[in-house]
Design a protein around this motif. Structure first.
Motif, PDB file in Angstrom:
ATOM      1  N   ARG A 146       0.818  -1.218   0.000  1.00 18.09           N
ATOM      2  CA  ARG A 146       0.000   0.000   0.000  1.00 18.09           C
ATOM      3  C   ARG A 146       0.845   1.258   0.000  1.00 18.09           C
ATOM      4  N   ARG A 147       1.946   1.239   0.762  1.00 18.25           N
ATOM      5  CA  ARG A 147       2.751   2.451   0.963  1.00 18.25           C
ATOM      6  C   ARG A 147       4.233   2.065   0.924  1.00 18.25           C
ATOM      7  N   VAL A 148       4.978   2.750   0.064  1.00 17.85           N
ATOM      8  CA  VAL A 148       6.410   2.495  -0.089  1.00 17.85           C
ATOM      9  C   VAL A 148       7.175   3.669   0.509  1.00 17.85           C
ATOM     10  N   ALA A 149       8.274   3.368   1.203  1.00 19.39           N
ATOM     11  CA  ALA A 149       9.030   4.434   1.855  1.00 19.39           C
ATOM     12  C   ALA A 149      10.513   4.121   1.849  1.00 19.39           C
ATOM     13  N   SER A 150      11.299   5.160   2.106  1.00 16.94           N
ATOM     14  CA  SER A 150      12.744   4.980   2.254  1.00 16.94           C
ATOM     15  C   SER A 150      13.240   5.862   3.387  1.00 16.94           C
ATOM     16  N   VAL A 151      14.333   5.435   3.975  1.00 17.19           N
ATOM     17  CA  VAL A 151      15.025   6.223   4.990  1.00 17.19           C
ATOM     18  C   VAL A 151      16.381   6.606   4.430  1.00 17.19           C
ATOM     19  N   CYS A 152      16.715   7.878   4.514  1.00 17.03           N
ATOM     20  CA  CYS A 152      18.056   8.339   4.155  1.00 17.03           C
ATOM     21  C   CYS A 152      18.376   7.976   2.698  1.00 17.03           C
ATOM     22  N   THR A 153      19.525   7.344   2.487  1.00 18.57           N
ATOM     23  CA  THR A 153      19.969   7.015   1.140  1.00 18.57           C
ATOM     24  C   THR A 153      19.250   5.806   0.558  1.00 18.57           C
ATOM     25  N   GLY A 154      18.342   5.213   1.329  1.00 20.20           N
ATOM     26  CA  GLY A 154      17.491   4.168   0.760  1.00 20.20           C
ATOM     27  C   GLY A 154      16.684   4.685  -0.407  1.00 20.20           C
ATOM     28  N   ALA A 155      16.558   6.029  -0.506  1.00 18.08           N
ATOM     29  CA  ALA A 155      15.876   6.628  -1.657  1.00 18.08           C
ATOM     30  C   ALA A 155      16.579   6.265  -2.954  1.00 18.08           C
ATOM     31  N   GLY A 156      17.889   6.010  -2.893  1.00 20.10           N
ATOM     32  CA  GLY A 156      18.617   5.602  -4.090  1.00 20.10           C
ATOM     33  C   GLY A 156      18.128   4.276  -4.627  1.00 20.10           C
ATOM     34  N   VAL A 157      17.760   3.358  -3.723  1.00 22.16           N
ATOM     35  CA  VAL A 157      17.238   2.062  -4.151  1.00 22.16           C
ATOM     36  C   VAL A 157      15.857   2.235  -4.782  1.00 22.16           C
ATOM     37  N   LEU A 158      15.011   3.069  -4.151  1.00 24.53           N
ATOM     38  CA  LEU A 158      13.695   3.325  -4.741  1.00 24.53           C
ATOM     39  C   LEU A 158      13.840   3.980  -6.116  1.00 24.53           C
ATOM     40  N   ALA A 159      14.804   4.898  -6.236  1.00 23.72           N
ATOM     41  CA  ALA A 159      15.025   5.563  -7.514  1.00 23.72           C
ATOM     42  C   ALA A 159      15.485   4.565  -8.569  1.00 23.72           C
ATOM     43  N   ALA A 160      16.384   3.660  -8.189  1.00 23.75           N
ATOM     44  CA  ALA A 160      16.871   2.652  -9.125  1.00 23.75           C
ATOM     45  C   ALA A 160      15.743   1.738  -9.587  1.00 23.75           C
ATOM     46  N   ALA A 161      14.742   1.554  -8.727  1.00 21.33           N
ATOM     47  CA  ALA A 161      13.594   0.715  -9.084  1.00 21.33           C
ATOM     48  C   ALA A 161      12.558   1.481  -9.899  1.00 21.33           C
ATOM     49  N   GLY A 162      12.821   2.770 -10.160  1.00 24.69           N
ATOM     50  CA  GLY A 162      11.908   3.578 -10.954  1.00 24.69           C
ATOM     51  C   GLY A 162      10.692   4.054 -10.188  1.00 24.69           C
ATOM     52  N   LEU A 163      10.742   3.946  -8.843  1.00 27.90           N
ATOM     53  CA  LEU A 163       9.580   4.281  -8.024  1.00 27.90           C
ATOM     54  C   LEU A 163       9.490   5.755  -7.673  1.00 27.90           C
ATOM     55  N   LEU A 164      10.535   6.522  -8.003  1.00 26.79           N
ATOM     56  CA  LEU A 164      10.543   7.944  -7.677  1.00 26.79           C
ATOM     57  C   LEU A 164      10.548   8.842  -8.912  1.00 26.79           C
ATOM     58  N   ASP A 165      10.463   8.260 -10.079  1.00 27.04           N
ATOM     59  CA  ASP A 165      10.507   9.069 -11.300  1.00 27.04           C
ATOM     60  C   ASP A 165       9.402  10.132 -11.284  1.00 27.04           C
ATOM     61  N   GLY A 166       9.800  11.375 -11.567  1.00 30.66           N
ATOM     62  CA  GLY A 166       8.844  12.468 -11.621  1.00 30.66           C
ATOM     63  C   GLY A 166       8.396  12.963 -10.263  1.00 30.66           C
ATOM     64  N   ARG A 167       9.002  12.448  -9.204  1.00 28.40           N
ATOM     65  CA  ARG A 167       8.603  12.831  -7.854  1.00 28.40           C
ATOM     66  C   ARG A 167       9.691  13.665  -7.170  1.00 28.40           C
ATOM     67  N   ARG A 168       9.285  14.397  -6.168  1.00 29.44           N
ATOM     68  CA  ARG A 168      10.213  15.062  -5.259  1.00 29.44           C
ATOM     69  C   ARG A 168      10.485  14.102  -4.114  1.00 29.44           C
ATOM     70  N   ALA A 169      11.757  13.923  -3.759  1.00 29.81           N
ATOM     71  CA  ALA A 169      12.121  12.941  -2.742  1.00 29.81           C
ATOM     72  C   ALA A 169      13.123  13.525  -1.753  1.00 29.81           C
ATOM     73  N   ALA A 170      12.941  13.192  -0.484  1.00 31.04           N
ATOM     74  CA  ALA A 170      13.888  13.596   0.552  1.00 31.04           C
ATOM     75  C   ALA A 170      14.985  12.547   0.675  1.00 31.04           C
ATOM     76  N   THR A 171      16.171  13.006   1.040  1.00 33.70           N
ATOM     77  CA  THR A 171      17.261  12.096   1.338  1.00 33.70           C
ATOM     78  C   THR A 171      18.261  12.841   2.204  1.00 33.70           C
ATOM     79  N   HIS A 172      19.300  12.165   2.641  1.00 30.60           N
ATOM     80  CA  HIS A 172      20.313  12.805   3.478  1.00 30.60           C
ATOM     81  C   HIS A 172      20.968  13.959   2.722  1.00 30.60           C
TER      82      HIS A 172
END
Length: 330
Positions: A108-134
């Motif tokens: 239902r809900r996907v999330a990342s902590v810190c640089t885990g956003a890089g993994v979500l980005a690599a999976a194409g889950l952040l394309d076109g989105r604004r994302a927080a990271t360290h």
């Protein structure tokens, strides 16, 4: 017996070699405290790793995974990818990324902590989105994933389906926000008190502040100007005034501030005043008007505009959610 609506929310926390232990612990601990205060199991957090192997965390401690990414099957309520120094290898691991992409479809809900956003980005889950990271890794990730708007400022960015947070302890802020959204604000406050943390920082509060910034810069003009401004927030602190006091031109002072601090003198003063006001709002019972005068804003409206611009909430809302001491009028 629990009804289907009361069934525990399954939460899968993804870890990998050299993951940050705090990224994982902040999430799992907060969720378990939520269970404790409710007297029943609201959340079922499970830590997964590639192959279900032990996780040699970035701190040097070894954490046992409870399952493998390969065996994990949804539906899940929340999928959270941790960060850590091993995140580059993780986001370049095609099998790991593929499983995260698969699990995201079952969640239902996907999330990342810190640089885990890089993994979500690599999976194409952040394309076109604004994302927080360290803040220290945002520029690197921007270069690697140009379709993602990585933002180094906010503590977390929460959307209904995808949420991202800043580094390390920001995982607590994100998890508290989840608890509030899933159950209620009272439970989130109970968990925050038990963990002895602020009752919840707004997600768009800045990661870096004058209180968490690096040590003072080497340039003596900037050092002296910063020290003077911090001690005289209720006085006139225009760039003209500060430059005259420092014995340099306004242009030269602005160049020095941009080089050493990354902001102009005017923006530094505004940030310093806002954060000083935040401390007074959370730790005293001074009126908003008195706080505004003491910090150099002059009026409550000027303080309100600064707060809304910096952290997205009003001073009164900030006080209501952040007050953490028994206050007496100084």
């Amino acid at each position: 017996m629990q009804t289907r609506a009361e069934e525990p929310r399954r939460v899968l926390v993804v870890a990998f070699e050299a993951a940050e232990l705090l990224d994982i612990a902040c999430v799992v601990t907060a969720l378990q405290y939520a269970n404790h205060f409710c007297g029943r199991t609201i959340y079922l957090p499970v830590v997964a790793s590639p192959g279900g192997t032990e996780i040699n965390t970035a701190t040097g401690l070894v954490l046992n995974a409870q399952t493998s990414l390969e065996r994990a099957r949804g539906p899940f309520d929340t999928l959270i990818v941790s960060g850590g120094t091993g995140y580059v290898k993780a986001m370049e691991n095609a099998r790991l990324v593929a499983h995260v992409r698969r699990l995201a479809r079952e969640t239902r809900r996907v999330a990342s902590v810190c640089t885990g956003a890089g993994v979500l980005a690599a999976a194409g889950l952040l394309d076109g989105r604004r994302a927080a990271t360290h803040w220290d890794h945002a520029a690197f990730l921007r270069d690697r994933f140009p379709l993602v708007q990585f933002d180094s400022d906010p503590i977390f960015i929460a959307e209904p389906d995808v949420c991202t947070s800043a580094g390390v302890t920001a995982a607590l802020d994100l998890t508290l926000a989840f608890i509030e959204a899933d159950v209620d604000a009272a439970l989130a406050r109970d968990v925050a008190r038990q963990l002895v943390v602020y009752l919840q920082r707004p997600g768009n509060q800045a990661q870096m502040s004058m209180f968490t910034a690096p040590p003072p810069v080497a340039n003596t003009v900037v050092q002296d100007t910063v020290a003077y401004a911090g001690a005289h927030l209720d006085q006139e602190l225009t760039t003209t005034t500060l430059a005259g006091r420092a014995g340099v031109s306004e242009r030269h002072l602005s160049r020095l501030f941009l080089r050493e601090l990354g902001v102009t003198p005017g923006r530094f003063v505004r940030r310093a005043r806002t954060e000083a006001a935040a401390h007074l709002l959370a730790g005293t019972d001074l009126t908003v008007e008195a706080v505004a005068r003491r910090c150099g804003f002059g009026t409550a409206e000027a303080l309100r505009q600064a707060f809304v611009s910096a952290i997205g909430v009003s001073p009164s809302h900030y006080r209501a959610t952040q007050s953490h001491t028994v206050r007496t009028r100084p």
